[in-house]
Design a protein around this motif. Structure first.
Motif, PDB file in Angstrom:
ATOM      1  N   SER A  24       0.827  -1.210   0.000  1.00 43.02           N
ATOM      2  CA  SER A  24       0.000   0.000   0.000  1.00 43.02           C
ATOM      3  C   SER A  24       0.864   1.265   0.000  1.00 43.02           C
ATOM      4  CB  SER A  24      -0.969   0.002   1.183  1.00 43.02           C
ATOM      5  OG  SER A  24      -0.270  -0.021   2.397  1.00 43.02           O
ATOM      6  N   TYR A  25       2.033   1.212   0.609  1.00 42.74           N
ATOM      7  CA  TYR A  25       2.944   2.359   0.555  1.00 42.74           C
ATOM      8  C   TYR A  25       3.413   2.583  -0.878  1.00 42.74           C
ATOM      9  CZ  TYR A  25       6.929   5.422   1.210  1.00 42.74           C
ATOM     10  OH  TYR A  25       7.809   6.472   1.113  1.00 42.74           O
ATOM     11  N   ALA A  85       1.744   1.759  -3.514  1.00 40.93           N
ATOM     12  CA  ALA A  85       0.568   2.281  -4.219  1.00 40.93           C
ATOM     13  C   ALA A  85       0.452   3.782  -3.985  1.00 40.93           C
ATOM     14  CB  ALA A  85      -0.691   1.561  -3.757  1.00 40.93           C
ATOM     15  N   LYS A  86       0.725   4.206  -2.760  1.00 39.52           N
ATOM     16  CA  LYS A  86       0.700   5.640  -2.439  1.00 39.52           C
ATOM     17  C   LYS A  86       1.754   6.383  -3.261  1.00 39.52           C
ATOM     18  CE  LYS A  86       1.289   8.830   1.403  1.00 39.52           C
ATOM     19  NZ  LYS A  86       1.593   8.977   2.827  1.00 39.52           N
ATOM     20  N   LEU A  87       2.936   5.799  -3.399  1.00 39.40           N
ATOM     21  CA  LEU A  87       3.987   6.437  -4.197  1.00 39.40           C
ATOM     22  C   LEU A  87       3.580   6.555  -5.660  1.00 39.40           C
ATOM     23  CD1 LEU A  87       7.314   4.856  -2.884  1.00 39.40           C
ATOM     24  CD2 LEU A  87       6.395   7.138  -2.430  1.00 39.40           C
ATOM     25  N   ARG A  88       2.762   5.612  -6.141  1.00 42.79           N
ATOM     26  CA  ARG A  88       2.324   5.657  -7.539  1.00 42.79           C
ATOM     27  C   ARG A  88       1.200   6.656  -7.773  1.00 42.79           C
ATOM     28  NH1 ARG A  88       2.657   0.022  -6.785  1.00 42.79           N
ATOM     29  NH2 ARG A  88       0.383  -0.133  -6.706  1.00 42.79           N
ATOM     30  N   PHE A  89       0.518   7.054  -6.728  1.00 40.04           N
ATOM     31  CA  PHE A  89      -0.642   7.922  -6.855  1.00 40.04           C
ATOM     32  C   PHE A  89      -0.228   9.275  -7.418  1.00 40.04           C
ATOM     33  CE2 PHE A  89      -4.129  10.538  -4.953  1.00 40.04           C
ATOM     34  CZ  PHE A  89      -5.163   9.945  -5.656  1.00 40.04           C
ATOM     35  N   SER A 119      -1.381  12.448  -7.578  1.00 39.70           N
ATOM     36  CA  SER A 119      -1.367  13.702  -6.826  1.00 39.70           C
ATOM     37  C   SER A 119      -0.264  13.711  -5.776  1.00 39.70           C
ATOM     38  CB  SER A 119      -2.726  13.962  -6.178  1.00 39.70           C
ATOM     39  OG  SER A 119      -3.009  12.959  -5.227  1.00 39.70           O
ATOM     40  N   TYR A 120       0.105  12.539  -5.277  1.00 40.87           N
ATOM     41  CA  TYR A 120       1.197  12.463  -4.303  1.00 40.87           C
ATOM     42  C   TYR A 120       2.532  12.765  -4.959  1.00 40.87           C
ATOM     43  CZ  TYR A 120       4.369  10.592  -0.783  1.00 40.87           C
ATOM     44  OH  TYR A 120       5.373  10.454   0.133  1.00 40.87           O
ATOM     45  N   ASN A 121       2.668  12.403  -6.232  1.00 38.95           N
ATOM     46  CA  ASN A 121       3.955  12.517  -6.924  1.00 38.95           C
ATOM     47  C   ASN A 121       4.155  13.839  -7.651  1.00 38.95           C
ATOM     48  OD1 ASN A 121       5.247   9.990  -6.368  1.00 38.95           O
ATOM     49  ND2 ASN A 121       3.559   9.092  -7.494  1.00 38.95           N
TER      50      ASN A 121
END
Length: 93
Positions: free
Chosen positions: A43-44, A46-50, A52-54
């Motif tokens: 899941s971390y 997945a967060k890095l792939r998101f 808006s996060y990047n």
């Protein structure tokens, strides 16, 4: 010409073989493999792939973005990108 020079010259001048391409396929990692290497959860990653996060406020990719590619539903990471990401995020005191 020494043996080392002969070997270097032969390596530089030979035509790439079709098999060289297939040998490089082992340089791609799955999400599970990257998670194990980094000792993080899927899941971390997945967060890095998101998206808006990047991206920063101007819509540019952040410097700590971990590159990946998708083939259908499969996500893969280049081993060299993972190693470069580790180096970029290394905290040195």
């Amino acid at each position: 010409m020494s043996n080392k020079e002969n070997l270097d010259h032969a390596t530089q001048t030979r035509e790439p073989k079709e098999l060289d391409f297939y040998a490089d396929l082992n340089d791609f990692l799955t999400t599970d493999e990257v998670a194990k290497i980094l000792k993080v959860s899927n899941s971390y990653l997945a967060k890095l792939r998101f998206d808006s996060y990047n991206k920063d406020k101007d819509g540019n990719l952040r410097a700590d973005f971990l590159p990946f590619f998708k083939a259908g539903k499969s996500i893969r990471y280049k081993k060299s990108d993972v190693l470069a990401w580790i180096e970029r995020n290394m905290v040195r005191g």
